[in-house]
Design a protein around this motif. Structure first.
Motif, PDB file in Angstrom:
ATOM      1  N   MET A   1       1.974   1.812  -3.456  1.00  0.00           N
ATOM      2  CA  MET A   1       0.892   2.384  -4.279  1.00  0.00           C
ATOM      3  C   MET A   1       0.822   3.892  -4.099  1.00  0.00           C
ATOM      4  SD  MET A   1      -2.221  -0.320  -3.732  1.00  0.00           S
ATOM      5  CE  MET A   1      -1.778  -1.959  -3.203  1.00  0.00           C
ATOM      6  N   LEU A   2       0.986   4.361  -2.857  1.00  0.00           N
ATOM      7  CA  LEU A   2       0.959   5.803  -2.613  1.00  0.00           C
ATOM      8  C   LEU A   2       2.131   6.499  -3.309  1.00  0.00           C
ATOM      9  CD1 LEU A   2      -0.070   5.860   1.157  1.00  0.00           C
ATOM     10  CD2 LEU A   2      -1.534   6.120  -0.857  1.00  0.00           C
TER      11      LEU A   2
ATOM     12  N   ILE B   1      -6.976   3.817  -5.510  1.00  0.00           N
ATOM     13  CA  ILE B   1      -7.327   4.089  -4.112  1.00  0.00           C
ATOM     14  C   ILE B   1      -7.920   5.490  -4.084  1.00  0.00           C
ATOM     15  CG2 ILE B   1      -6.451   4.425  -1.770  1.00  0.00           C
ATOM     16  CD1 ILE B   1      -4.141   2.546  -2.472  1.00  0.00           C
TER      17      ILE B   1
ATOM     18  N   MET C   1      -8.780   9.099  -3.401  1.00  0.00           N
ATOM     19  CA  MET C   1      -8.243  10.268  -2.691  1.00  0.00           C
ATOM     20  C   MET C   1      -8.708  11.488  -3.479  1.00  0.00           C
ATOM     21  SD  MET C   1      -4.193   9.537  -3.381  1.00  0.00           S
ATOM     22  CE  MET C   1      -4.241   7.908  -2.652  1.00  0.00           C
TER      23      MET C   1
ATOM     24  N   ALA D   1      -1.743   4.182  -8.199  1.00  0.00           N
ATOM     25  CA  ALA D   1      -2.083   3.265  -7.097  1.00  0.00           C
ATOM     26  C   ALA D   1      -2.285   1.830  -7.554  1.00  0.00           C
ATOM     27  CB  ALA D   1      -3.306   3.764  -6.320  1.00  0.00           C
TER      28      ALA D   1
ATOM     29  N   THR E   1       3.300   5.668  -6.189  1.00  0.00           N
ATOM     30  CA  THR E   1       2.941   5.832  -7.600  1.00  0.00           C
ATOM     31  C   THR E   1       2.027   7.047  -7.802  1.00  0.00           C
ATOM     32  OG1 THR E   1       0.924   4.441  -7.620  1.00  0.00           O
ATOM     33  CG2 THR E   1       3.050   3.315  -7.905  1.00  0.00           C
ATOM     34  N   VAL E   2       1.234   7.383  -6.777  1.00  0.00           N
ATOM     35  CA  VAL E   2       0.379   8.577  -6.871  1.00  0.00           C
ATOM     36  C   VAL E   2       1.251   9.827  -6.905  1.00  0.00           C
ATOM     37  CG1 VAL E   2      -1.452   9.921  -5.775  1.00  0.00           C
ATOM     38  CG2 VAL E   2      -1.551   7.419  -5.723  1.00  0.00           C
ATOM     39  N   MET E   3       2.292   9.863  -6.093  1.00  0.00           N
ATOM     40  CA  MET E   3       3.208  11.005  -6.089  1.00  0.00           C
ATOM     41  C   MET E   3       3.861  11.174  -7.465  1.00  0.00           C
ATOM     42  SD  MET E   3       4.897  10.311  -2.342  1.00  0.00           S
ATOM     43  CE  MET E   3       6.012  11.704  -2.371  1.00  0.00           C
TER      44      MET E   3
ATOM     45  N   TYR F   1       0.830  -1.207   0.000  1.00  0.00           N
ATOM     46  CA  TYR F   1       0.000   0.000   0.000  1.00  0.00           C
ATOM     47  C   TYR F   1       0.867   1.260   0.000  1.00  0.00           C
ATOM     48  CZ  TYR F   1      -4.460  -2.425   0.589  1.00  0.00           C
ATOM     49  OH  TYR F   1      -5.579  -3.212   0.381  1.00  0.00           O
ATOM     50  N   MET F   2       1.967   1.233   0.724  1.00  0.00           N
ATOM     51  CA  MET F   2       2.877   2.373   0.713  1.00  0.00           C
ATOM     52  C   MET F   2       3.478   2.572  -0.686  1.00  0.00           C
ATOM     53  SD  MET F   2       4.696   1.866   4.429  1.00  0.00           S
ATOM     54  CE  MET F   2       5.716   3.339   4.349  1.00  0.00           C
TER      55      MET F   2
ATOM     56  N   SER G   1      -6.885   7.272  -9.653  1.00  0.00           N
ATOM     57  CA  SER G   1      -6.267   6.406  -8.654  1.00  0.00           C
ATOM     58  C   SER G   1      -7.182   5.231  -8.308  1.00  0.00           C
ATOM     59  CB  SER G   1      -5.975   7.220  -7.391  1.00  0.00           C
ATOM     60  OG  SER G   1      -5.592   6.373  -6.325  1.00  0.00           O
TER      61      SER G   1
END
Length: 243
Positions: A81-82, A108, A110, A136, A84-86, A78-79, A106
């Motif tokens: 995945m976050l 996930i 957000m 994500a 990849t959002v950045m 999960y970390m 995303s």
């Protein structure tokens, strides 16, 4: 546009590893590199090609390696995945500075920073000429961004999955370590799996095989490389049903 410069594919998914965005740094996001990759994407988008992107997160956080040193695998993924959002937001910023209309979706939710992944909405964005960046991963742990890229390529009915790496195709061995490594021009899906060439995860290759979507491996670091390959030129490796 001459016939030799006409794109071979109408809609593609471009998978970029997070490590590419590091540039010459050992970690993080090098904005000069992000800008260079965005310029490649913008050039192809202006040719009328419908483009969607998946960017890995290995430049910021690699879930599998953290799980190997004791972190619980689901939390580590999960970390990742976050991360990849950045990367997706950094690429969106670079593309929009070049005048390319872009959306980040995303897996996930957000909602403050990007849209949730909705397949029909993503298809509509592509039809309107927007570049869609999928972030994500699949939204679930135990799946890599390679698998997420293959899944999104199938969902978006892409003509091909382009994998932009730091080398110009698939080799018999790592060309950075073995000077005698030979590059393949074409491979079948089964050859990639049987020879354990590790271009992408076995699950990603299998998904592309099931949906008859070719995988095109090329160097994203070469200036103009994406444009050359999408017009059938440049150095690359094509993976399809028949080698």
């Amino acid at each position: 546009m001459s016939s030799s410069d006409a794109p071979t594919y109408k809609r593609i998914l471009l998978k970029i590893s997070g490590e590419v965005l590091m540039g010459d740094q050992g970690f993080g996001i090098d904005m000069n590199t992000v800008k260079a990759v965005a310029e490649e994407v913008a050039e192809v988008a202006r040719m009328g090609v419908e483009l969607c992107l998946v960017i890995g997160g290995g430049n910021i956080f690699r879930g599998l390696s953290k799980a190997a040193v004791g972190m619980e695998r689901s939390s580590a993924d999960y970390m990742g995945m976050l991360a990849t959002v950045m990367n997706a937001l950094a690429m969106q910023n670079a593309l929009e500075k070049l005048g390319v209309d872009t959306r980040v979706q995303s897996a996930i939710q957000m909602n403050s920073v990007c849209e949730p992944f909705i397949r029909r909405r993503a298809l509509r964005h592509l039809e309107k000429g927007r570049v869609v960046i999928f972030a994500a991963g699949t939204g679930a742990p135990y799946f890599t961004t390679d698998t997420a890229a293959a899944l999104r390529a199938a969902e978006m009915t892409c003509d091909a999955l382009f994998k932009g790496t730091s080398v110009d195709g698939v080799y018999t061995a790592d060309p950075k370590k073995d000077a005698s490594a030979q590059r393949y021009d074409r491979l079948s899906y089964m050859e990639v799996l049987s020879k354990d060439l590790r271009v992408m995860d076995a699950s990603a290759v299998s998904l592309m095989r099931e949906n008859d979507i070719p995988i095109v491996v090329f160097s994203i670091r070469e200036a103009g490389g994406l444009r050359k390959v999408i017009t059938g030129q440049g150095v690359h490796t094509v993976i399809s049903e028949q080698a």
